[in-house]
Design a protein around this motif. Sequence first.
Motif, PDB file in Angstrom:
ATOM      1  N   ASN A 155       0.844  -1.190   0.000  1.00 37.09           N
ATOM      2  CA  ASN A 155       0.000   0.000   0.000  1.00 37.09           C
ATOM      3  C   ASN A 155       0.883   1.245   0.000  1.00 37.09           C
ATOM      4  OD1 ASN A 155      -1.928   1.941   0.262  1.00 37.09           O
ATOM      5  ND2 ASN A 155      -2.771   1.191   2.186  1.00 37.09           N
ATOM      6  N   GLU A 158      -0.104   6.392   0.953  1.00 35.07           N
ATOM      7  CA  GLU A 158       0.341   7.401   1.921  1.00 35.07           C
ATOM      8  C   GLU A 158       1.750   7.886   1.596  1.00 35.07           C
ATOM      9  OE1 GLU A 158      -1.063   8.995   4.282  1.00 35.07           O
ATOM     10  OE2 GLU A 158      -2.961   7.952   4.629  1.00 35.07           O
ATOM     11  N   CYS A 159       2.635   6.950   1.242  1.00 34.19           N
ATOM     12  CA  CYS A 159       4.024   7.306   0.930  1.00 34.19           C
ATOM     13  C   CYS A 159       4.095   8.193  -0.306  1.00 34.19           C
ATOM     14  CB  CYS A 159       4.846   6.046   0.732  1.00 34.19           C
ATOM     15  SG  CYS A 159       6.604   6.358   0.488  1.00 34.19           S
ATOM     16  N   ALA A 161       1.741  10.096  -1.497  1.00 36.31           N
ATOM     17  CA  ALA A 161       1.152  11.393  -1.169  1.00 36.31           C
ATOM     18  C   ALA A 161       2.136  12.245  -0.368  1.00 36.31           C
ATOM     19  CB  ALA A 161      -0.146  11.189  -0.389  1.00 36.31           C
ATOM     20  N   LYS A 162       2.900  11.599   0.520  1.00 38.49           N
ATOM     21  CA  LYS A 162       3.880  12.330   1.326  1.00 38.49           C
ATOM     22  C   LYS A 162       4.974  12.918   0.435  1.00 38.49           C
ATOM     23  CE  LYS A 162       4.977  10.416   5.143  1.00 38.49           C
ATOM     24  NZ  LYS A 162       5.568   9.478   6.134  1.00 38.49           N
ATOM     25  N   ILE A 239      -6.563   9.825  -1.297  1.00 36.62           N
ATOM     26  CA  ILE A 239      -5.663   9.968  -0.149  1.00 36.62           C
ATOM     27  C   ILE A 239      -4.733  11.160  -0.349  1.00 36.62           C
ATOM     28  CG2 ILE A 239      -3.692   8.871   1.007  1.00 36.62           C
ATOM     29  CD1 ILE A 239      -5.146   6.200   0.672  1.00 36.62           C
ATOM     30  N   ASP A 242      -6.603  14.339   0.291  1.00 41.02           N
ATOM     31  CA  ASP A 242      -6.790  14.558   1.725  1.00 41.02           C
ATOM     32  C   ASP A 242      -5.570  15.200   2.361  1.00 41.02           C
ATOM     33  OD1 ASP A 242      -9.307  13.464   1.609  1.00 41.02           O
ATOM     34  OD2 ASP A 242      -8.694  11.461   2.311  1.00 41.02           O
ATOM     35  N   ARG A 243      -4.398  15.012   1.731  1.00 34.26           N
ATOM     36  CA  ARG A 243      -3.161  15.633   2.219  1.00 34.26           C
ATOM     37  C   ARG A 243      -2.919  16.995   1.580  1.00 34.26           C
ATOM     38  NH1 ARG A 243       1.140  13.307   4.676  1.00 34.26           N
ATOM     39  NH2 ARG A 243       0.883  11.190   5.490  1.00 34.26           N
ATOM     40  N   VAL A 308       6.636   0.578   3.799  1.00 33.08           N
ATOM     41  CA  VAL A 308       6.015   1.863   4.122  1.00 33.08           C
ATOM     42  C   VAL A 308       6.391   2.205   5.553  1.00 33.08           C
ATOM     43  CG1 VAL A 308       3.860   3.131   4.326  1.00 33.08           C
ATOM     44  CG2 VAL A 308       4.138   1.420   2.536  1.00 33.08           C
TER      45      VAL A 308
END
Length: 309
Positions: A155, A158-159, A161-162, A239, A242-243, A308
């Motif tokens: 997944n 998140e990474c 998006a960061k 996602i 959202d960031r 992650v």
Amino acid sequence: MTRKFQLLVDGASDLDATAVHAITMAEHLDAELVATEIRNTRWFDSSRKTEAARHVFQDRLARISDMAADHGVEIADVRQKASTDQPKDIMKIARDINPNMLITGTRGATTGQGLSDRAAGLLNISKYNLLMVKDLDHDTGDYKKILVSADSPVNIAECAAKVAGGYDAKLTAVQVVDLEEGLVTERVVYLPEAAASSGAGRQRRRLGETVKTSDTLLARMKENRLERGQALADSIADIARDRGVVASSQVLVGKQSDELARLTRRERYDLLVMGSKNESVLKRLMHKTAPETVARKVHSSVLAIKKVA
């Protein structure tokens, strides 16, 4: 805990460009750099040659340190214990450092296209996230258009998006769907179906008979694949949004490596983010390692997410 990015310092022609990408990544993601000397120790069989190589490394390190200082990035550790350019030897040093990311250039390819043997080997065996700097057209190392492959064994939403948020970049999540791969176009009639079809009003099916899948069912299966692909790409884009990242999603039809290569070249993406797991020796020998195939073909730099964190 401070992030650590391990930069492999070698004598390749793309070292300065690789260093710029490493420094910029460390700046945007608030990390410190660890510089590791990479050279083939078998070529230095005398103290004189070894000492000369040490001076060369120090000169390279001084240049990289000056570049890092201009960006406010610290080179916190230097591993001058020479390592060969073999991936397994590099990983021995990496285990001591335990970096969040390994960063390497890709020049010196001798097989395939777009990756050196060292970079390909690290992609296959590294347990750490790996940035492979390929696209020297973007020599500032400042990523503004990031492509994310939604088809990932881990997944990575998140990474990805960061990273996009750190660079204030636009993110595009893409899922490539091969509508023909694994599609069941015909099947064999087995005993339960043959027995059930013998009743009144039912189409008779003979045991062992080959039955073609109807066009209507095939069309529905392809439609389902496209819908699942769109949903997967949408989830990554959501996602990112959202960031606070500007994000979009799309689905392409075809072979993954070919479609991603065309897209990165046509739309001039700076970075491809994809998930990757270590593949077995058998799969590598059979040339079925999908992440390596993708990394060889795409025009952009590649960030392979192994874990992650």
